[in-house]
Design a protein around this motif. Structure first.
Motif, PDB file in Angstrom:
ATOM      1  N   LEU A 273      19.030   1.986 -17.287  1.00 16.06           N
ATOM      2  CA  LEU A 273      19.601   0.713 -17.218  1.00 16.06           C
ATOM      3  C   LEU A 273      20.757   0.162 -18.081  1.00 16.06           C
ATOM      4  N   PHE A 274      19.795   0.326 -19.341  1.00 18.31           N
ATOM      5  CA  PHE A 274      20.863  -0.050 -20.498  1.00 18.31           C
ATOM      6  C   PHE A 274      21.875   1.043 -20.731  1.00 18.31           C
ATOM      7  N   ASN A 275      21.692   2.313 -20.547  1.00 16.87           N
ATOM      8  CA  ASN A 275      22.542   3.418 -20.633  1.00 16.87           C
ATOM      9  C   ASN A 275      23.876   3.117 -19.630  1.00 16.87           C
ATOM     10  N   ALA A 276      23.349   2.663 -18.422  1.00 14.66           N
ATOM     11  CA  ALA A 276      24.341   2.593 -17.370  1.00 14.66           C
ATOM     12  C   ALA A 276      25.513   1.524 -17.659  1.00 14.66           C
ATOM     13  N   TRP A 277      25.047   0.562 -18.447  1.00 14.56           N
ATOM     14  CA  TRP A 277      26.001  -0.577 -18.889  1.00 14.56           C
ATOM     15  C   TRP A 277      26.667   0.072 -20.024  1.00 14.56           C
ATOM     16  N   LEU A 278      26.289   1.031 -21.009  1.00 14.86           N
ATOM     17  CA  LEU A 278      27.018   1.500 -22.007  1.00 14.86           C
ATOM     18  C   LEU A 278      28.135   2.247 -21.540  1.00 14.86           C
ATOM     19  N   ALA A 279      27.826   2.999 -20.272  1.00  9.09           N
ATOM     20  CA  ALA A 279      28.745   3.852 -19.443  1.00  9.09           C
ATOM     21  C   ALA A 279      29.841   2.879 -18.868  1.00  9.09           C
ATOM     22  N   THR A 280      29.436   1.881 -18.406  1.00  8.53           N
ATOM     23  CA  THR A 280      30.546   0.939 -17.754  1.00  8.53           C
ATOM     24  C   THR A 280      31.405   0.146 -19.046  1.00  8.53           C
ATOM     25  N   ALA A 281      30.758  -0.149 -19.881  1.00  8.22           N
ATOM     26  CA  ALA A 281      31.472  -0.554 -21.031  1.00  8.22           C
ATOM     27  C   ALA A 281      32.683   0.471 -21.614  1.00  8.22           C
ATOM     28  N   ALA A 282      32.145   1.442 -21.336  1.00  5.70           N
ATOM     29  CA  ALA A 282      33.023   2.803 -22.024  1.00  5.70           C
ATOM     30  C   ALA A 282      34.074   3.210 -21.003  1.00  5.70           C
ATOM     31  N   GLY A 283      34.010   2.395 -19.825  1.00  7.47           N
ATOM     32  CA  GLY A 283      34.942   2.899 -18.629  1.00  7.47           C
ATOM     33  C   GLY A 283      34.515   4.027 -17.828  1.00  7.47           C
TER      34      GLY A 283
END
Length: 561
Positions: free
Chosen positions: A142-152
């Motif tokens: 779940l945290f990694n998903a947000w890192l992906a979204t934050a990186a576009g």
């Protein structure tokens, strides 16, 4: 709470303690050892009188001098969390991490700090550590998903991994909605948002608020109103009212990765609180404010976490950060006043509420809150007077019937406790007219009459209806059992009262009622046991009656009110 450290006479014990403080052998320099011991004792004394900020400050100084000391680092971490010193907690965690002594929740702090600094590489490392340590590993995708979204990038792979986890899947739907909104794919989750509105679950209220704010920011006011239209919770109702009055600019906020990560931490904190894991909830709530410092909901969650930890001063500090135009303003004010009640500082609570009411004297909710505060302080007559004002204001604003019913219930309760009867009865009947199938209203209406031994048949009928609606309630089950006692059906009374006690074994009223019923059916030993249990938790005014029953047995003048 730990007891304060007492002087240790044995040299071996003192040597071991100094060695632990210094992180080395007992042969360290005597002056350094004495200084370390003194600091440790001071910190533990501060803990013993619950001064976490003082203890944290002392541990911070000691940790600065002895960065490799695991005992000091562990203590510093705990006290820093309790005191709200995130930087010290982070420093302690890093010290423990370097020595392989990190606990399962600690990477949450490392992730929150790295994310706040846009250091996504370090944040990703924290998720690896989180997964390796076990307990909170379900959060890693779940945290990694947000890192992906934050990186576009697309978060879908990580969200798919999360969905396969029994625990992480619990968060999957709300996370999918927030990711789609953050990526500008609103249409993809339109049906999911509609389902949240249709289901109208209280748990999903914060998600609905976030979504509504997002659509306000995109100037889709109609969609925002539709999302909030059920008014399931106070924040939703307040936000909807503010939108309709034109207060849109301050409410509007698009969803982004900061909002998403913050909410994930907030949700975790809320769930941990529900499980009574209060320290871990406080860790998560503080991580939430580091990742997303401007969240009103985050301040509310952190305030509640401080309250659970008996740190009401810090709780009030967080509640006051929430502006009055926030959807969560009234909830925060209510929780702030509750913290004064928890401290039994009724005067302080009244002064604070007077200050708030002066800024918005026409708000029925604030008048109602004042009435409830006065009730809790024991000033029932003044409470009744101000609740009447709240009802008048609420009726002029066309409040919904269920809410007005609760206002009339509160008025009836205040009047009844102030001895303003039968005015209290009329208020309770008004509440019942507005909401005829409310178990709480029916129970109060019935029991208040039962206490006075008036309108017995109608009172028992009301309690029976309440029990049919909510048979799981110990309070309502107690009312029904006591009703049967009053009409002489003592075996039935015992049956229901035993059920009530099973649900609330320490409740003094239930235990006294059960004792009276036991005596009536000849179970006198059990009656005295129940009365003794009641006496342990009874109010001062009830203790004399209970003591007389225990000594003399049940007599007519000693029957429970």
């Amino acid at each position: 709470m730990e007891a304060p450290i007492t002087p240790i006479c044995k040299i071996s014990a003192l040597g071991l303690l100094v060695a632990a403080l210094l992180g080395g052998t007992a042969h360290a320099k005597r002056s350094n050892g004495a200084d370390g011991l003194n600091q440790y004792v001071e910190a533990r004394l501060a803990e013993s009188v619950y001064e976490p900020a003082v203890a944290a400050a002392i541990y911070a100084e000691t940790l600065k001098e002895q960065p490799g000391n695991l005992l000091v680092a562990s203590k510093a971490y705990v006290k820093a969390i309790e005191a709200g010193d995130f930087d010290l907690a982070l420093k302690a965690v890093r010290s423990l991490d370097l020595r392989g002594e990190i606990d399962a929740e600690m990477p949450l702090l490392l992730f929150a700090d790295a994310f706040a600094e846009n250091d996504f590489k370090t944040a990703a490392t924290a998720t690896v550590e989180l997964e390796a340590l076990g307990n909170f590993g379900f959060l890693s995708p779940l945290f990694n998903a947000w890192l992906a979204t934050a990186a576009g990038k697309s978060p879908l792979i990580e969200l798919t991994i999360a969905k396969k986890s029994k625990t992480a899947s619990y968060y999957h739907r709300e996370q999918l909605i927030l990711h789609s909104l953050a990526r500008g794919k609103d249409a993809d989750v339109s049906q999911l948002i509609d389902a949240l509105v249709e289901e109208n679950e209280a748990r999903m209220a914060p998600v609905r608020v976030i979504a509504a704010r997002h659509f306000l920011a995109k100037r889709d006011i109609e969609r925002a109103i539709q999302i909030l239209s059920r008014e399931r919770t106070g924040p939703e109702a307040k936000m909807l009212k503010d939108i309709r009055s034109g207060n849109i600019k301050k409410l509007a906020q698009k969803v982004d990765a900061e909002v998403g990560v913050g909410f994930l931490f907030q949700r975790l904190a809320s769930d941990l609180r529900a499980q009574r894991a209060y320290f871990l909830a406080l860790v998560s709530a503080q991580a939430a404010t580091r990742a997303y410092p401007d969240s009103d909901y985050g301040h509310l969650i952190l305030g509640e976490a401080y309250g659970d930890s008996q740190n009401n001063i810090s709780a009030r500090f967080e509640y006051r950060k929430i502006p009055y135009d926030s959807a969560y303003a009234l909830q925060a004010i209510s929780m702030e006043i509750a913290s004064y009640v928890d401290d039994k500082d009724y005067a302080g609570g009244k002064d604070r509420l007077d200050e708030i009411i002066a800024r918005d004297p026409g708000a029925p909710e604030l008048k109602m809150l004042m009435g409830q505060l006065l009730q809790l302080s024991g000033d029932h007559k003044s409470a009744a007077a101000i609740i009447e004002q709240a009802i008048d204001l609420a009726e002029k604003r066309n409040f919904a019937k269920p809410l007005l019913a609760n206002y009339w219930l509160s008025l009836g309760a205040a009047q009844e406790q102030a001895g303003l009867w039968p005015a209290g009865l009329e208020s309770l009947k008004k509440a019942n007219d507005l909401q005829p199938n409310s178990a709480s209203i029916l129970n109060y209406l019935g029991y208040a009459q039962l206490e006075r031994r008036e309108n017995t048949a109608a009172a028992i009928d009301a309690i029976r209806k309440a029990h049919k609606i909510r048979s799981s309630s110990p309070a309502i089950t107690d009312s029904l059992g006591w009703a049967y006692y009053i009409i002489g059906e003592h075996d039935k009374a015992v049956n229901y009262l035993e059920r009530a006690r099973a649900g609330e074994p320490q409740d003094p009223t239930i235990n006294e009622h059960l004792g009276d019923a036991y005596w009536a059916v000849g179970r006198k030993y059990e009656a005295r046991y129940a009365w003794k249990s009641a006496k342990l938790f009874a109010d001062v005014e009830d203790m004399q009656r209970l003591a007389a029953k225990i000594d003399l047995g049940l007599q007519a003048e000693l029957v429970s009110p």
